[in-house]
Scaffold this motif. Sequence first.
Motif, PDB file in Angstrom:
ATOM      1  N   VAL A 135     -31.808  -1.824 -20.955  1.00  0.00           N
ATOM      2  CA  VAL A 135     -31.816  -3.281 -21.094  1.00  0.00           C
ATOM      3  C   VAL A 135     -32.221  -3.663 -22.512  1.00  0.00           C
ATOM      4  O   VAL A 135     -32.842  -2.886 -23.235  1.00  0.00           O
ATOM      5  CB  VAL A 135     -32.767  -3.951 -20.081  1.00  0.00           C
ATOM      6  CG1 VAL A 135     -32.423  -3.531 -18.661  1.00  0.00           C
ATOM      7  CG2 VAL A 135     -34.220  -3.642 -20.393  1.00  0.00           C
ATOM      8  N   SER A 136     -31.864  -4.871 -22.897  1.00  0.00           N
ATOM      9  CA  SER A 136     -32.163  -5.365 -24.236  1.00  0.00           C
ATOM     10  C   SER A 136     -33.458  -6.169 -24.242  1.00  0.00           C
ATOM     11  O   SER A 136     -33.726  -6.934 -23.312  1.00  0.00           O
ATOM     12  CB  SER A 136     -31.020  -6.255 -24.741  1.00  0.00           C
ATOM     13  OG  SER A 136     -29.780  -5.588 -24.666  1.00  0.00           O
ATOM     14  N   ASP A 137     -34.250  -5.997 -25.268  1.00  0.00           N
ATOM     15  CA  ASP A 137     -35.422  -6.828 -25.551  1.00  0.00           C
ATOM     16  C   ASP A 137     -36.277  -7.139 -24.317  1.00  0.00           C
ATOM     17  O   ASP A 137     -36.445  -8.303 -23.948  1.00  0.00           O
ATOM     18  CB  ASP A 137     -34.952  -8.134 -26.199  1.00  0.00           C
ATOM     19  CG  ASP A 137     -36.084  -8.914 -26.849  1.00  0.00           C
ATOM     20  OD1 ASP A 137     -37.171  -8.341 -27.035  1.00  0.00           O
ATOM     21  OD2 ASP A 137     -35.875 -10.101 -27.170  1.00  0.00           O
ATOM     22  N   PRO A 138     -36.855  -6.137 -23.654  1.00  0.00           N
ATOM     23  CA  PRO A 138     -37.619  -6.394 -22.429  1.00  0.00           C
ATOM     24  C   PRO A 138     -38.864  -7.240 -22.640  1.00  0.00           C
ATOM     25  O   PRO A 138     -39.278  -7.962 -21.729  1.00  0.00           O
ATOM     26  CB  PRO A 138     -37.981  -4.992 -21.941  1.00  0.00           C
ATOM     27  CG  PRO A 138     -37.890  -4.118 -23.150  1.00  0.00           C
ATOM     28  CD  PRO A 138     -36.795  -4.698 -23.970  1.00  0.00           C
ATOM     29  N   VAL A 139     -39.458  -7.186 -23.846  1.00  0.00           N
ATOM     30  CA  VAL A 139     -40.637  -8.029 -24.117  1.00  0.00           C
ATOM     31  C   VAL A 139     -40.198  -9.471 -24.357  1.00  0.00           C
ATOM     32  O   VAL A 139     -40.715 -10.416 -23.744  1.00  0.00           O
ATOM     33  CB  VAL A 139     -41.434  -7.501 -25.325  1.00  0.00           C
ATOM     34  CG1 VAL A 139     -42.606  -8.424 -25.644  1.00  0.00           C
ATOM     35  CG2 VAL A 139     -41.947  -6.091 -25.041  1.00  0.00           C
ATOM     36  N   GLY A 140     -39.232  -9.669 -25.232  1.00  0.00           N
ATOM     37  CA  GLY A 140     -38.725 -11.003 -25.513  1.00  0.00           C
ATOM     38  C   GLY A 140     -38.133 -11.682 -24.300  1.00  0.00           C
ATOM     39  O   GLY A 140     -38.158 -12.912 -24.180  1.00  0.00           O
TER      40      GLY A 140
END
Length: 343
Positions: A135-140
């Motif tokens: 997945v992309s950018d899990p924090v953002g």
Amino acid sequence: MKTFRNSPFACRPLQRDRREVRIWPALIVSMSFLTIAVSSWAQGPPRVAWMWSGTVEGTATIREAFLTGMRENGMVEGMQYVLLERYAEGKYDRFPALADELVKRDPAVLMVNTIAAVRVMQQTTKVVPIVFVHVSDPVGSGLVASLARPGGNTTGLANQAEDVIEKYVELAREALPHTSRIAALVNPSNPTHPKLFGLVSASASAAGIAARAFEVRSPEEFEGTFGEIARYRPDALLGVPEAMFFDQRERICSFAARQRIPAIFPQADFVTSGCLMSYASSRSGLHRRSALFVKKILAGAKPADLPVEQPAKFDLVINLKTAKSLGLTIPPAMLMRADEVIQ
């Protein structure tokens, strides 16, 4: 196609006048052991639930990569675990029903592969461990508190698309020096796509290139979107990382070939399907690596204590046969940098 390179129990004899005192505790212990064993046999191996966004066919390679990773970690399907599989077939509105069904099956681990799926699963359970893959950018995106300490019941492997998406524009400029406009395939149902396309657009604009997004929300929308792209007549077609696109890669690459549009997408699977080139981490590699997360969780680890992992390597793959069919000459310097050249 050719690829190059770069105890048993021991008891003392009992005294006659103390036999009852000694036999009953031993009997209780033996019965307790038997009860636990029967209960364990009745439950069977722990369940690993797999809720994937695509189709069974489109997911076959990454499914096998995950199973390989499990075997490498001493986990054999049907013995150490049971895999429960559900596929949304590119329709994100199926996620809530699939998530509810899987959670009711009492899984030990839940595995998902899109941000939308992770969010649905997090709404469905706050207890069952969730492992996301690619997945992309899990924090953002708000999936985890931080990469080092995810918190909650969720962890996994990110793809760092937000760090490499602008590279696609650079590759298009290098391979196609006269590029003036780019079409980008996006899924508005994916919460990371506005940001990712924004990065593409900004990078293209800085180079004097126009970039336009073309939306596809489900497999049924591809044909209409293909028509719009054909009328736009772009110099290159870029794909923003998206699980549904991955499952539809044969269809996408076939369209690009018919329209003679150089296509640059995130995974090498697109290149082996006929697109021009890719630059990304290995999707299969991340799914293979995800098996270690599952093994640790089955052994008692908590997702909150397992740092989110990011890829350490990104591969440039070029399909020279496609380049020749498009009448393109790939710069020698680019071929030298390529991790794999297909011809």
